[in-house]
Design a protein around this motif. Sequence first.
Motif, mmCIF file in Angstrom:
data_model
loop_
_atom_site.group_PDB
_atom_site.id
_atom_site.type_symbol
_atom_site.label_atom_id
_atom_site.label_comp_id
_atom_site.label_asym_id
_atom_site.label_seq_id
_atom_site.Cartn_x
_atom_site.Cartn_y
_atom_site.Cartn_z
ATOM 1 N N GLU A 373 99.195 14.684 129.853
ATOM 2 C CA GLU A 373 100.637 14.857 130.056
ATOM 3 C C GLU A 373 100.919 15.419 131.446
ATOM 4 N N GLU A 377 103.095 13.445 134.284
ATOM 5 C CA GLU A 377 104.270 14.044 134.904
ATOM 6 C C GLU A 377 104.092 14.148 136.412
ATOM 7 N N ARG A 436 105.700 11.422 121.489
ATOM 8 C CA ARG A 436 104.807 12.358 122.201
ATOM 9 C C ARG A 436 104.951 13.776 121.673
#
Length: 537
Positions: A373, A377, A436
């Motif tokens: 993640e 990002e 998610r």
Amino acid sequence: MLFRWIKNIFQPQTQKGGEVQQKQKQYSEKLDPSLQNKLSSIKKAFEYSPDFVARDFPGSAANGTSLAVCYIEGLTDSTLLVELMENVTQFVNTSPPFEEQPADVLVRKILPTGNIENVDSPQQVYQALLTGNVVILIDGVQQVITVPLAGGERRAVQEPTSQTVVRGPKEGFTEEITTNITLIRRKIRTPDLKFQMHIIGERTQTSIAVAYIQGIAKSEVVEEVMKRLSSINTDSILESGYIEEFIQDAPLSPFPTLLNTERPDTVAGSLLDGQVAILVDGTPFALIAPVTFFNFFQTTEDYYQRYDISTFLRTIRFLSFLVSLLLPSTFIALTTFQQEMIPTTLLITLAAQREGVPFPALLEALLMEITFEVIREAGVRMPRAIGPAISIVGALVIGQAAVEAGLVSGAMVIVVSFTAISNFVIPYFSMATAVRLMRFPFMILAGTLGLFGILAGAVPLLAHLVSLKSFGVDYLMPFSPFYKSNMKDLILRVPWWAMKTRPSEKADSNKTRQAPHQYPAGSDNAISSINESDASE
């Protein structure tokens, strides 16, 4: 006490009476007929605004009518503004007498555009200037003429970046609401297509357009959308996400109850199905309501290619949804509690890989998921030129280094990678984000209770989905409640000639999409037999 505090945070706030009275007072104030007084008040309001322009046109010897033209530089069309100035100069130099009042002569014979309005309050003048209009002040006349000459630099219509297609239109919405309305008009050329305008935001004065097709959209849904929009009382609306949070059902649910898109064809198709679209000035993303859970797995490209291919792709999307939600938790449960369900050869291989790993499967999966993640990002926020390369290389390097260091097993890297790839298959980002988020509670339940923990999480999740509604429409429609007629365009997408009606939960009384007996003509025996059976009926 804690529950009361949480309730006070999320409960709707009512509009205060003082705010209503203040707003009414702003529009009840009237302008002074004197040109100098009107011009002075407007200049005072825009005192520290270098883009504000005010030009005086004093009355000539032949014409004693004095004028002033005000506008915001950069918000108006420069070409039309030059033409307007020439016409005003000609009017000032015209000798009287006029057959009508000077203001009427100016509006009917001199000004180059239509949709001209007269306003008489300072707040209306400020709003007109800040939306790109030109205002004309006439000495001795209380009302001010507003001329719509909005223009300036705008982004051209381009291909959508977040929702791309292989086959289909390559145009997407822009940040200009008038352009977005035009893009929809070009696709639905009927006077039944309606746009109701709203102004929301005390400071931003953002234009909102509610689009629907009269006779197809349910009037109850349209009224509910209008009611929720009218109840918004805030300083600013900068993007459609503001509107979405104010009007959505179940604000504490991770699952979206409104669909956002930047594709005009998606909005057009939704309007033809009986849904309502909300366009917000300043953003290319429109909102669509009401929606069901299955709308988030359907794309406009499904209707541009063969029905069998579309059905296959939809099946892949639903399977990817299950994989993205349950694959890590299932792997954790099997390797931690239910090893007997794994084939012996595979179990030996997994055990050999995990021999030197110091962490349990749950902590190992959480570590890899959080790492991925962070990389994803970072790839989004980094400069476009290096973002994709850094994200891909970073994932490969970190994954390989973690396996070689003995921190994670190779199988866990494969599971996390395939889970992330499956998440990208979901067409709409809002639903993909919800998956998610829900993945982590399922991983924790699987790491503590095994497969029973997954089941303990799946049952409440299903019950939550059944309880959700989107503007009165059940979220799991047409499964709950069951509508057999709507099963033709769900996971299975039947040919266009077989979809004679619109979805019954969205459309109003006009549910007929096309005439019957639309089977394609040909020499195929099966099609011929179908035509013969229809003709006999």
